[in-house]
Enzyme design. Structure first.
Site, PDB file in Angstrom:
ATOM      1  N   LYS A  33       0.827  -1.220   0.000  1.00  7.83           N
ATOM      2  CA  LYS A  33       0.000   0.000   0.000  1.00  7.83           C
ATOM      3  C   LYS A  33       0.857   1.264   0.000  1.00  7.83           C
ATOM      4  CE  LYS A  33      -3.979  -2.189   2.083  1.00  7.83           C
ATOM      5  NZ  LYS A  33      -4.657  -2.347   0.789  1.00  7.83           N
ATOM      6  N   GLY A  34       1.910   1.264   0.826  1.00  9.91           N
ATOM      7  CA  GLY A  34       2.758   2.452   0.906  1.00  9.91           C
ATOM      8  C   GLY A  34       3.418   2.739  -0.436  1.00  9.91           C
TER       9      GLY A  34
ATOM     10  N   GLU B  24       0.087  -1.310   7.149  1.00  9.60           N
ATOM     11  CA  GLU B  24       0.830  -2.514   6.757  1.00  9.60           C
ATOM     12  C   GLU B  24       2.262  -2.478   7.278  1.00  9.60           C
ATOM     13  OE1 GLU B  24      -1.143  -4.254   2.649  1.00  9.60           O
ATOM     14  OE2 GLU B  24       0.594  -2.935   2.483  1.00  9.60           O
TER      15      GLU B  24
ATOM     16  N   LEU C  83     -15.886   4.675  -1.660  1.00  8.75           N
ATOM     17  CA  LEU C  83     -17.093   3.850  -1.819  1.00  8.75           C
ATOM     18  C   LEU C  83     -17.025   2.974  -3.065  1.00  8.75           C
ATOM     19  CD1 LEU C  83     -19.633   6.785  -1.083  1.00  8.75           C
ATOM     20  CD2 LEU C  83     -18.847   5.057   0.550  1.00  8.75           C
TER      21      LEU C  83
ATOM     22  N   ASP D 132      -9.683  -5.469 -12.282  1.00 10.35           N
ATOM     23  CA  ASP D 132      -8.856  -5.790 -11.103  1.00 10.35           C
ATOM     24  C   ASP D 132      -8.760  -4.513 -10.257  1.00 10.35           C
ATOM     25  OD1 ASP D 132      -6.940  -6.442  -9.240  1.00 10.35           O
ATOM     26  OD2 ASP D 132      -5.311  -6.759 -10.681  1.00 10.35           O
TER      27      ASP D 132
ATOM     28  N   THR E 241      -7.217  -4.065  -7.474  1.00 11.89           N
ATOM     29  CA  THR E 241      -6.015  -3.953  -6.627  1.00 11.89           C
ATOM     30  C   THR E 241      -5.382  -2.570  -6.804  1.00 11.89           C
ATOM     31  OG1 THR E 241      -5.600  -6.298  -6.995  1.00 11.89           O
ATOM     32  CG2 THR E 241      -3.786  -5.021  -6.065  1.00 11.89           C
TER      33      THR E 241
ATOM     34  N   GLY F  85      -7.654   2.029  -4.128  1.00  5.85           N
ATOM     35  CA  GLY F  85      -7.609   2.960  -3.000  1.00  5.85           C
ATOM     36  C   GLY F  85      -6.254   3.664  -2.917  1.00  5.85           C
ATOM     37  N   ASP F  86      -5.186   2.928  -3.174  1.00  5.48           N
ATOM     38  CA  ASP F  86      -3.838   3.513  -3.104  1.00  5.48           C
ATOM     39  C   ASP F  86      -3.666   4.594  -4.173  1.00  5.48           C
ATOM     40  OD1 ASP F  86      -3.351   1.594  -1.167  1.00  5.48           O
ATOM     41  OD2 ASP F  86      -2.469   0.178  -2.606  1.00  5.48           O
TER      42      ASP F  86
ATOM     43  N   THR G 256      -6.839   2.722 -12.957  1.00  6.01           N
ATOM     44  CA  THR G 256      -6.201   1.594 -12.257  1.00  6.01           C
ATOM     45  C   THR G 256      -7.076   0.341 -12.302  1.00  6.01           C
ATOM     46  OG1 THR G 256      -4.999   3.083 -10.812  1.00  6.01           O
ATOM     47  CG2 THR G 256      -5.322   0.850  -9.998  1.00  6.01           C
TER      48      THR G 256
ATOM     49  N   ARG H 187      -7.016  -2.079 -15.325  1.00 11.27           N
ATOM     50  CA  ARG H 187      -5.752  -2.752 -15.674  1.00 11.27           C
ATOM     51  C   ARG H 187      -5.405  -3.746 -14.574  1.00 11.27           C
ATOM     52  NH1 ARG H 187      -2.686   3.071 -16.428  1.00 11.27           N
ATOM     53  NH2 ARG H 187      -3.834   3.760 -18.257  1.00 11.27           N
TER      54      ARG H 187
HETATM   55  P1  ATP Z   1      -8.507  -1.517  -2.932  1.00  9.15           P
HETATM   56  O1  ATP Z   1      -8.362  -2.115  -1.561  1.00  9.15           O
HETATM   57  O2  ATP Z   1      -9.159  -2.433  -3.936  1.00  9.15           O
HETATM   58  O3  ATP Z   1      -7.255  -0.885  -3.424  1.00  9.15           O
HETATM   59  P2  ATP Z   1     -10.218   0.281  -1.547  1.00  9.15           P
HETATM   60  O4  ATP Z   1     -11.200  -0.711  -1.004  1.00  9.15           O
HETATM   61  O5  ATP Z   1      -9.210   0.851  -0.635  1.00  9.15           O
HETATM   62  O6  ATP Z   1      -9.513  -0.306  -2.832  1.00  9.15           O
HETATM   63  P3  ATP Z   1     -12.322   1.546  -3.000  1.00  9.15           P
HETATM   64  O7  ATP Z   1     -13.303   2.306  -2.200  1.00  9.15           O
HETATM   65  O8  ATP Z   1     -12.739   0.213  -3.519  1.00  9.15           O
HETATM   66  O9  ATP Z   1     -10.974   1.510  -2.179  1.00  9.15           O
HETATM   67  O10 ATP Z   1     -11.876   2.383  -4.267  1.00  9.15           O
HETATM   68  C1  ATP Z   1     -11.126   3.582  -4.185  1.00  9.15           C
HETATM   69  C2  ATP Z   1     -11.532   4.483  -5.328  1.00  9.15           C
HETATM   70  O11 ATP Z   1     -11.275   3.809  -6.559  1.00  9.15           O
HETATM   71  C3  ATP Z   1     -13.019   4.810  -5.361  1.00  9.15           C
HETATM   72  O12 ATP Z   1     -13.291   5.929  -4.533  1.00  9.15           O
HETATM   73  C4  ATP Z   1     -13.232   5.067  -6.836  1.00  9.15           C
HETATM   74  O13 ATP Z   1     -12.843   6.367  -7.180  1.00  9.15           O
HETATM   75  C5  ATP Z   1     -12.273   4.095  -7.511  1.00  9.15           C
HETATM   76  N1  ATP Z   1     -12.938   2.835  -7.873  1.00  9.15           N
HETATM   77  C6  ATP Z   1     -12.940   1.675  -7.187  1.00  9.15           C
HETATM   78  N2  ATP Z   1     -13.663   0.719  -7.822  1.00  9.15           N
HETATM   79  C7  ATP Z   1     -14.133   1.304  -8.946  1.00  9.15           C
HETATM   80  C8  ATP Z   1     -14.949   0.856 -10.038  1.00  9.15           C
HETATM   81  N3  ATP Z   1     -15.439  -0.397 -10.088  1.00  9.15           N
HETATM   82  N4  ATP Z   1     -15.233   1.744 -11.017  1.00  9.15           N
HETATM   83  C9  ATP Z   1     -14.746   3.006 -10.992  1.00  9.15           C
HETATM   84  N5  ATP Z   1     -13.964   3.480  -9.998  1.00  9.15           N
HETATM   85  C10 ATP Z   1     -13.659   2.656  -8.993  1.00  9.15           C
HETATM   86  O1  RIB Z   2      -3.726  -2.056  -1.801  1.00 11.24           O
HETATM   87  C1  RIB Z   2      -3.153  -3.007  -2.678  1.00 11.24           C
HETATM   88  C2  RIB Z   2      -1.947  -3.619  -2.042  1.00 11.24           C
HETATM   89  O2  RIB Z   2      -2.336  -4.345  -0.895  1.00 11.24           O
HETATM   90  C3  RIB Z   2      -1.240  -4.641  -2.916  1.00 11.24           C
HETATM   91  O3  RIB Z   2      -0.276  -4.073  -3.755  1.00 11.24           O
HETATM   92  C4  RIB Z   2      -0.660  -5.622  -1.917  1.00 11.24           C
HETATM   93  O4  RIB Z   2       0.718  -5.534  -1.775  1.00 11.24           O
HETATM   94  C5  RIB Z   2      -1.367  -5.329  -0.596  1.00 11.24           C
HETATM   95  O5  RIB Z   2      -0.512  -4.765   0.294  1.00 11.24           O
END
Ligand code: ATP
Ligand code: RIB
Length: 301
Positions: A40-41, A140, A222, A247, A249, A252-253, A284, A287
């Site tokens: 994450k970082g 993390e 959200l 995907d 993944t 949020g980062d 993101t 991809r």
């Molecule tokens: P992750 O743990 O998967 O990295 P997260 O749970 O921390 O993500 P989310 O709230 O799922 O964070 O997503 C972060 C941001 O990514 C959302 O605020 C939105 O802008 C974008 N995003 C996530 N999912 C989608 C999607 N299906 N379509 C468009 N934008 C998305």
């Molecule tokens: O937020 C995504 C990250 O969570 C991945 O890159 C993985 O390393 C986990 O830490």
């Protein structure tokens, strides 16, 4: 140009693409396998840097092949990694990620060296923290070092952004006391506040829970619905872009790193910064992989 310091995790990600998530006891075939830079970082730092922030990293890797691969990736990005230590007898952090055909993922992490970032490491990076606009941390890596770094930042009027992921049930009050902005997703919000966010009222209630702890700005991501903000009497949801996610993944980062590159320190342009973060993470999610999927500024303007 914002100066952003990230303290946190560096992981080697191993991803398996599957049709569906295996059930307990089930063995399934993966249709693809790849490794990529993650953590994450590190992902947040890459997102900030690819959006042109001057970016610094405080972290730790093991003295192993994964560690040198991950630090090479970060320095090739142009991130200042002088705050990253290489530790003997420790392994570099790793994440094992399964992604299904719906774009859902499940992640198991092995923290390794990420747990060994020390408060004195944060102290020795004091001058860099003090010249930053923002410092970002997650859950993390060693939390006592994050507290130390945030305390240094608070003293120097550097804004602190906490991404409480993966969620911890009991967050030290010492850390929350020096947090300016908290950015949880819906699940993390529920674990931290006990409030399930399902509508405007519950979002408002969760935001007030954090404000009561002294946190100025609350941003709840959200997923495909976008992001909710509550700051200085203003609140609202900035909708996500409608895209086909393969995907999620690092969604949020990417959101947090990109946002930190354009946000003003008084949070006055928060809505605009969220729109930028939404745009970055919408790319993101289309991809595969963590760091390979994070967009550059040129793709966003
Ligand atoms: P992750 O743990 O998967 O990295 P997260 O749970 O921390 O993500 P989310 O709230 O799922 O964070 O997503 C972060 C941001 O990514 C959302 O605020 C939105 O802008 C974008 N995003 C996530 N999912 C989608 C999607 N299906 N379509 C468009 N934008 C998305
Ligand atoms: O937020 C995504 C990250 O969570 C991945 O890159 C993985 O390393 C986990 O830490």
């Amino acid at each position: 140009m914002n100066h952003v310091t990230v303290i946190g995790s560096i992981n080697l990600d191993t991803t398996l693409r599957v049709q569906h998530m295996p059930k307990p006891g089930e063995t399934i075939h993966a249709k693809e396998h790849f490794t990529a830079g993650g953590g994450k970082g590190a992902n947040q730092a890459v997102a900030a840097k690819r959006s042109d922030a001057e970016t610094y990293f405080i972290g730790a890797v093991g003295n192993d092949a994964a560690g040198s691969m991950m630090t090479d990736l970060l320095s090739q990005e142009g991130i200042d990694i002088s705050g990253v230590v290489t530790l003997d007898r420790k392994s570099t952090g790793q994440a094992f990620i399964t992604v299904d055909d719906e774009g859902e993922n499940s992640i198991t992490i092995f923290s390794g060296a990420n747990n060994d970032i020390t408060p004195s490491q944060a102290q020795s990076f004091k001058a860099v923290i003090e010249k930053s606009d923002f410092i970002i941390a997650q859950f993390e890596s060693a939390i006592n070092s994050t507290i130390e770094a945030f305390k240094i930042a608070r003293e120097a009027n550097v804004r602190t952004i906490l991404n409480p992921a993966p969620a911890l049930k009991d967050v030290p009050s010492e850390l929350l006391a020096v947090t300016d902005m908290i950015v949880p997703n819906e699940t993390e919000t529920e674990i931290l506040t006990g409030i399930k966010v399902v509508d405007d009222q519950s979002l408002e209630k969760a935001a007030n829970y954090f404000h009561d702890l002294g946190i100025e700005a609350v941003l709840i991501t959200l997923g495909s619905k976008g992001a909710f903000y509550h700051v200085n009497g203003h609140s609202g949801i900035v909708p996500a872009y409608r895209v086909k996610a393969v995907d999620t993944t690092a969604a949020g980062d990417t959101f947090i790193g990109a946002l930190s590159s354009v946000l003003t320190k008084d949070f006055s342009n928060l809505e605009e910064a969220i729109r930028y973060g939404n745009r970055a993470s919408s790319l993101t999610v289309q991809r595969f992989g963590a760091q390979p999927s994070i967009p550059f500024k040129q793709e966003l303007i």
